[in-house]
Design a protein around this motif. Structure first.
Motif, PDB file in Angstrom:
ATOM      1  N   TYR A 183      40.012  90.467  39.213  1.00 54.50           N
ATOM      2  CA  TYR A 183      40.731  90.777  37.753  1.00 54.50           C
ATOM      3  C   TYR A 183      39.488  90.641  36.597  1.00 54.50           C
ATOM      4  CZ  TYR A 183      44.768  89.510  40.463  1.00 54.50           C
ATOM      5  OH  TYR A 183      45.693  89.523  41.613  1.00 54.50           O
ATOM      6  N   GLY A 194      48.211  98.184  27.549  1.00 54.59           N
ATOM      7  CA  GLY A 194      49.195  97.150  28.272  1.00 54.59           C
ATOM      8  C   GLY A 194      50.049  96.515  27.303  1.00 54.59           C
ATOM      9  N   VAL A 199      51.009  90.510  27.449  1.00 51.98           N
ATOM     10  CA  VAL A 199      50.143  91.232  28.355  1.00 51.98           C
ATOM     11  C   VAL A 199      48.913  91.534  27.709  1.00 51.98           C
ATOM     12  CG1 VAL A 199      50.015  93.402  29.739  1.00 51.98           C
ATOM     13  CG2 VAL A 199      52.351  92.421  29.525  1.00 51.98           C
ATOM     14  N   GLY A 247      45.760  96.146  30.956  1.00 52.70           N
ATOM     15  CA  GLY A 247      46.066  97.532  31.033  1.00 52.70           C
ATOM     16  C   GLY A 247      45.169  98.459  31.847  1.00 52.70           C
ATOM     17  N   ASP A 307      42.520  96.062  37.132  1.00 52.14           N
ATOM     18  CA  ASP A 307      44.005  95.793  37.762  1.00 52.14           C
ATOM     19  C   ASP A 307      44.931  95.857  36.787  1.00 52.14           C
ATOM     20  OD1 ASP A 307      46.127  95.363  39.122  1.00 52.14           O
ATOM     21  OD2 ASP A 307      45.241  93.861  40.744  1.00 52.14           O
ATOM     22  N   SER A 308      45.696  97.069  36.666  1.00 49.13           N
ATOM     23  CA  SER A 308      46.822  97.065  35.423  1.00 49.13           C
ATOM     24  C   SER A 308      47.740  96.254  35.924  1.00 49.13           C
ATOM     25  CB  SER A 308      47.077  98.585  35.301  1.00 49.13           C
ATOM     26  OG  SER A 308      47.870  99.042  36.217  1.00 49.13           O
ATOM     27  N   ARG A 309      48.047  95.920  37.049  1.00 48.36           N
ATOM     28  CA  ARG A 309      49.385  95.270  37.349  1.00 48.36           C
ATOM     29  C   ARG A 309      49.357  93.522  36.874  1.00 48.36           C
ATOM     30  NH1 ARG A 309      48.343  96.311  43.545  1.00 48.36           N
ATOM     31  NH2 ARG A 309      46.185  95.811  42.458  1.00 48.36           N
ATOM     32  N   SER A 310      48.403  93.327  36.114  1.00 50.23           N
ATOM     33  CA  SER A 310      48.441  91.818  35.679  1.00 50.23           C
ATOM     34  C   SER A 310      47.791  91.653  34.149  1.00 50.23           C
ATOM     35  CB  SER A 310      47.018  91.216  36.573  1.00 50.23           C
ATOM     36  OG  SER A 310      45.784  92.053  36.090  1.00 50.23           O
ATOM     37  N   ALA A 326      52.197  84.886  32.392  1.00 47.64           N
ATOM     38  CA  ALA A 326      52.239  85.601  33.696  1.00 47.64           C
ATOM     39  C   ALA A 326      50.932  85.954  34.423  1.00 47.64           C
ATOM     40  CB  ALA A 326      52.718  87.189  33.469  1.00 47.64           C
ATOM     41  N   GLN A 382      50.318  84.612  38.375  1.00 47.51           N
ATOM     42  CA  GLN A 382      50.785  85.456  39.352  1.00 47.51           C
ATOM     43  C   GLN A 382      49.607  86.343  39.992  1.00 47.51           C
ATOM     44  OE1 GLN A 382      53.629  88.091  37.413  1.00 47.51           O
ATOM     45  NE2 GLN A 382      55.284  86.501  37.237  1.00 47.51           N
ATOM     46  N   ARG A 385      60.774  89.377  29.531  1.00 48.13           N
ATOM     47  CA  ARG A 385      60.558  87.934  28.906  1.00 48.13           C
ATOM     48  C   ARG A 385      60.309  88.434  27.329  1.00 48.13           C
ATOM     49  NH1 ARG A 385      55.994  85.391  32.127  1.00 48.13           N
ATOM     50  NH2 ARG A 385      56.524  85.909  34.232  1.00 48.13           N
ATOM     51  N   GLN A 443      58.353  91.524  26.975  1.00 42.52           N
ATOM     52  CA  GLN A 443      57.421  92.266  28.084  1.00 42.52           C
ATOM     53  C   GLN A 443      58.647  92.863  29.133  1.00 42.52           C
ATOM     54  OE1 GLN A 443      55.507  90.603  32.128  1.00 42.52           O
ATOM     55  NE2 GLN A 443      54.528  89.845  30.198  1.00 42.52           N
ATOM     56  N   LEU A 480      54.652  98.511  40.122  1.00 44.43           N
ATOM     57  CA  LEU A 480      54.983  98.461  38.561  1.00 44.43           C
ATOM     58  C   LEU A 480      53.750  97.731  38.005  1.00 44.43           C
ATOM     59  CD1 LEU A 480      58.398  96.531  39.448  1.00 44.43           C
ATOM     60  CD2 LEU A 480      57.958  98.894  38.406  1.00 44.43           C
ATOM     61  N   ARG A 481      53.718  97.707  36.598  1.00 43.29           N
ATOM     62  CA  ARG A 481      53.030  96.972  35.626  1.00 43.29           C
ATOM     63  C   ARG A 481      53.673  96.553  34.489  1.00 43.29           C
ATOM     64  NH1 ARG A 481      51.061 101.255  32.334  1.00 43.29           N
ATOM     65  NH2 ARG A 481      50.279  99.747  30.879  1.00 43.29           N
ATOM     66  N   PRO A 482      53.093  95.312  34.085  1.00 44.50           N
ATOM     67  CA  PRO A 482      53.677  95.048  32.949  1.00 44.50           C
ATOM     68  C   PRO A 482      53.313  95.576  31.470  1.00 44.50           C
ATOM     69  CG  PRO A 482      51.905  93.357  33.434  1.00 44.50           C
ATOM     70  CD  PRO A 482      51.896  94.509  34.510  1.00 44.50           C
ATOM     71  N   VAL A 483      54.247  95.842  30.596  1.00 48.85           N
ATOM     72  CA  VAL A 483      53.869  96.156  29.224  1.00 48.85           C
ATOM     73  C   VAL A 483      54.375  95.243  28.248  1.00 48.85           C
ATOM     74  CG1 VAL A 483      53.915  98.252  27.695  1.00 48.85           C
ATOM     75  CG2 VAL A 483      53.663  98.534  30.100  1.00 48.85           C
ATOM     76  N   CYS A 484      53.858  94.821  26.958  1.00 47.93           N
ATOM     77  CA  CYS A 484      54.383  94.132  26.141  1.00 47.93           C
ATOM     78  C   CYS A 484      54.304  94.969  24.929  1.00 47.93           C
ATOM     79  CB  CYS A 484      53.226  93.042  25.922  1.00 47.93           C
ATOM     80  SG  CYS A 484      53.582  91.881  24.451  1.00 47.93           S
TER      81      CYS A 484
END
Lengths: 523, 523
Positions: free
Chosen positions: A263, A445, A463, A466, A473-476, A482, A485, B126, B144, B488-492
């Motif tokens: 990350y 993100g 978030v 991005g 790693d855009s999944r985080s 969060a 995770q 969230r 999010q 999936l990816r998070p966006v805020c």
């Protein structure tokens, strides 16, 4: 507390035998005592072995024990008192108030993760009870929880000596997940790192945890970092820094016999969109906000507004003019290190070659000060020149003047991945903003309306992440709850007797979790 | 329905111009009509361009529209009727009942994801409301959700021509997440792939979705696969197959200008532990269960029990003896392809060099049949020879005889990552099992008690995943509803007006989601 220059390998203060790092007070350009000799391969291996030995026990500590540990770290950091503040200020050139605020954020972050640990949602418990009568085949009893990935290597960041360093967000989220942590301190603030590292080690001891839960290493080159990332006992990496550094660590991690997740939070220029109605209504105010956000903390934020995008016309001209009136009275500020100050100068030099200077801040009056710069270019020039979207870490920004909304879209599609994208808009801009939104969701993100991207809240919905190269790693997210995770993986238990199940999955639900039970979320 | 040998680029049936693949009926070793010419780079690019064009629209379809789409695919597959079953049986050599069951699983899987999409938990909403009065700084409103990563490349698996191929688990979970899918069909079952592909394309049309939501490509070598994975519009990859294939795709994905996640499910030998009391109480029954699980479907399951571990003694001897009595009456079974059959023979040959044969099944009586094999070796020999833990895809297994529980632990620690680990135990074995459990949790994605690993339930709690080389990403599962999270990816969204927020995040919560609101989960 006397600083010793020693690493912490578990509870053992140990002196390295490689080239030493030494903090430099960037405000005075003077080296500071003590020297911090770098660790060697054996010392890295020893820290990893301790982390590995601690892992199985630590990851199964109760939620309460782990939450208390995080809170104890916060208390120990606070107990360091002014010594920590003074040292961090001296090592970074950042103002007292900023470092005090950052300490508050760091301790608040640890306590927020304690709350998250206790709530237990991160376990993501799912239970599908047995259906012995099902045809054509019975269904077994299946239960899922998340467990920690393993020991995590954390690399301290230069620009957040507390909040993203030894006991910062990466460390807090990894410890919360149940992962032991081996930190490589950033070379710019070794004394701050030692103080915080000792606070963490004291918390480990006070909570009766295995010593390998935390180690702190120093190293001047890439030796320690690469040794850490390639040690087979390290199972994930948290990093905040340059694009080249993040990419190098990711490649090293991928080349392992067992590749591991990295990350890396790396590079972002954080586009700011000035929509027509907002620009017409309050161009001067927007320029004021822009200059304040740009120059805050010498511009040394991952979320610094390095790109401003608007459609040509009198309103954008007024914004540019106001910016050019405000910037010249902005004082040059001490940057974090001589290296960062000189990289900033180079970056500004490169922009000067490719874009027109709109305005400059006051020139430097002391060592390692960065002079704010704002540039302007046309959309077509921006699209034709990849150099123009390289991050310049510091108070430099580029205004891209577009002929129309279609060029705004082209520029947006052309952007690399970002941590943030900001929209300044009024009611009348909603259709244009709505049309652009899908592009921005793909690119960043965090999306903001009528604010400035600097300032990252530590909360559940944040978030800080991005698409590449903003992160690897855009999944985080690396900020906010969060972030836990990142250091977890799911494990499923099939037809386990209660006696063998972890508490989170036992039939009586002793942790009182809201499980996903047979497809329904428990109330 | 006449098979055409054509790819589907969106709604357009298109003939490739590269070397053709052609199914071979493995039971008779006869090539089948029609030929499926491979796609070229332009055709791959066209499919990716359509997927990209469809992405923004498709990812924002309502939960209801997307769920209905998945259900429509299931209905269209069922409407193919017996033609699908006959073709799949002919292309794979798998029995009718198995293919019928697999169709049921495939359609059930699509409907399960429809349920998951509607429930909306995958959005992970969230909300941290604004705190305008907070000191020292106000908190903005932060919200999010998760959005789709982008178009996904899916590689069909040889051993699940329906459930892990064109409309299998990877495709279903990617479509559920809001990602368009470009499938590269597995070369072993192109006709099955064409039939299912046309069913999906019909569902796309019936639901009024953009055509780029789904494309289906063929290719004989690596050209199409590498072109797909390196196309900049592809944002993630789902793959089930060999370790070398998965590693090659992962490396190609990492070498891109923008690296992307690859979910490759690759290689696992699925250790089965026979604990002392269970072995003593029911060694014969365990041997029966073992032989049945080993030989099911010619052993062509990712979760086939390729390794059995026990402590030496009369009880283990009895297990081995019973196995050696049962196996010789097990018929050789047709394997999926000539290539797989010959790789199986090579794998068995390699094991024969390094371990002792316990028993063999009946010899082959037709082309491409695999003869079951069970081998035995000592723990120290296993520890000394890495070849002994290479997956042999088919009905081959190795029994590792340990001197004591300590050797069982050593063997376990020596194992690479696994999809499953199975414990056969009685009450008296609980302490030994408990002691071993932390090792197994680190090694495998699913742990079973007193069952057999073949048979993977599609449900919320399933984990079909595990540390490398079981998969390329241990943080995920490829079976079960949690598979949606891979894409999936998070966006805020910060301080967004309601008019600009997606429905999932609007203040009125129109989707009635259970949000994490200010740190508390809504009831």
């Amino acid at each position: 507390m006397t600083l010793t220059g020693k690493m912490l390998i578990g509870q053992h203060a140990t002196t390295g035998n490689r080239e030493a790092i030494r903090a430099v007070n960037p405000a005075t350009d003077t080296p500071m005592e003590p020297a911090y000799p770098g660790g060697n391969g054996e010392q890295v291996a020893k820290a990893c072995a301790l982390a590995w030995a601690a892992f199985d026990g630590y990851r199964e500590t109760s939620l309460e024990v782990r939450a208390t540990f995080l809170e104890t770290i916060a208390a120990q950091i606070e107990a360091l008192g002014d010594e920590l503040i003074e040292r961090a200020v001296a090592e970074t050139g950042l103002p007292h108030a900023r470092i005090q605020g950052e300490r508050g954020r760091t301790c608040g972050q640890l306590r927020t993760f304690a709350r998250t640990v206790r709530a237990g949602e991160w376990l993501d418990v799912r239970v599908d009870p047995a259906q012995p009568q099902r045809q054509p085949l019975p269904r077994p009893d299946l239960r899922q929880r998340h467990i920690a990935l393993g020991p995590v290597a954390v690399f301290g960041a230069s620009n957040f000596p507390l909040a993203f360093s030894v006991a910062g967000g990466d460390t807090a989220s990894a410890l919360a997940a149940g992962c032991p942590v081996v930190v490589k301190a950033h070379g710019a603030h070794p004394g701050t790192s030692e103080l915080v590292g000792r606070a963490v080690a004291q918390a480990v001891q006070a909570c009766g945890l295995p010593e390998g839960v935390f180690s702190l290493l120093y190293g001047s080159g890439r030796e320690v970092g690469i040794a850490l990332v390639t040690d087979p006992r390290i199972k994930a990496v948290g990093f905040t820094g340059s694009r080249s550094g993040g990419v190098a660590l990711t490649q090293a991690a991928q080349a392992r016999a067992e590749p591991i997740p990295v990350y890396a939070e790396m590079s972002s220029i954080n586009p700011v969109y000035l929509f027509a109605a907002a620009l017409a209504a309050r161009g001067e105010a927007l320029a004021q906000g822009f200059v304040a956000s740009l120059t805050q903390g010498a511009g040394q934020f991952c979320t610094n507004p390095g790109l401003v995008i608007g459609v040509q016309g009198p309103a954008l001209d007024r914004f540019i003019r106001t910016t050019s009136e405000l910037l010249p009275s902005c004082a040059a500020q001490t940057m974090l290190t001589p290296g960062i100050a000189s990289a900033y100068d180079s970056g500004v030099g490169a922009l000067t070659e490719h874009a027109k200077v709109v305005a400059q801040g006051l020139p430097a009056t002391g060592p390692n000060q960065g002079q704010a710069h704002v540039f302007v270019t046309q959309a077509q020039a921006f699209l034709a020149n990849q150099h123009l979207q390289a991050e310049v870490f510091g108070a430099a920004s580029l205004i891209v003047v577009c002929a129309n909304n279609e060029e705004v879209r082209q520029v947006s599609e052309h952007l690399e991945g970002q941590l943030t994208a900001t929209l300044h808009l009024d009611e009348d801009d909603l259709p244009s903003a709505k049309a652009l939104l899908p592009v921005l969701e793909r690119k960043a993100g965090r999306l903001l309306v009528n604010g400035w991207p600097t300032g990252v809240e530590v909360c559940d919905a944040m978030v800080h992440g991005g698409p590449f190269p903003a992160t690897s790693d855009s999944r985080s997210t690396s900020v906010g709850t969060a972030a836990i995770q990142r250091f977890l993986r799911p494990v499923c238990y099939q037809d386990f007797p209660d006696a063998l199940l972890p508490a989170a999955l036992q039939h009586g639900n002793p942790l009182l979790l809201r499980r996903l039970l047979d497809g329904q979320r428990e109330a």
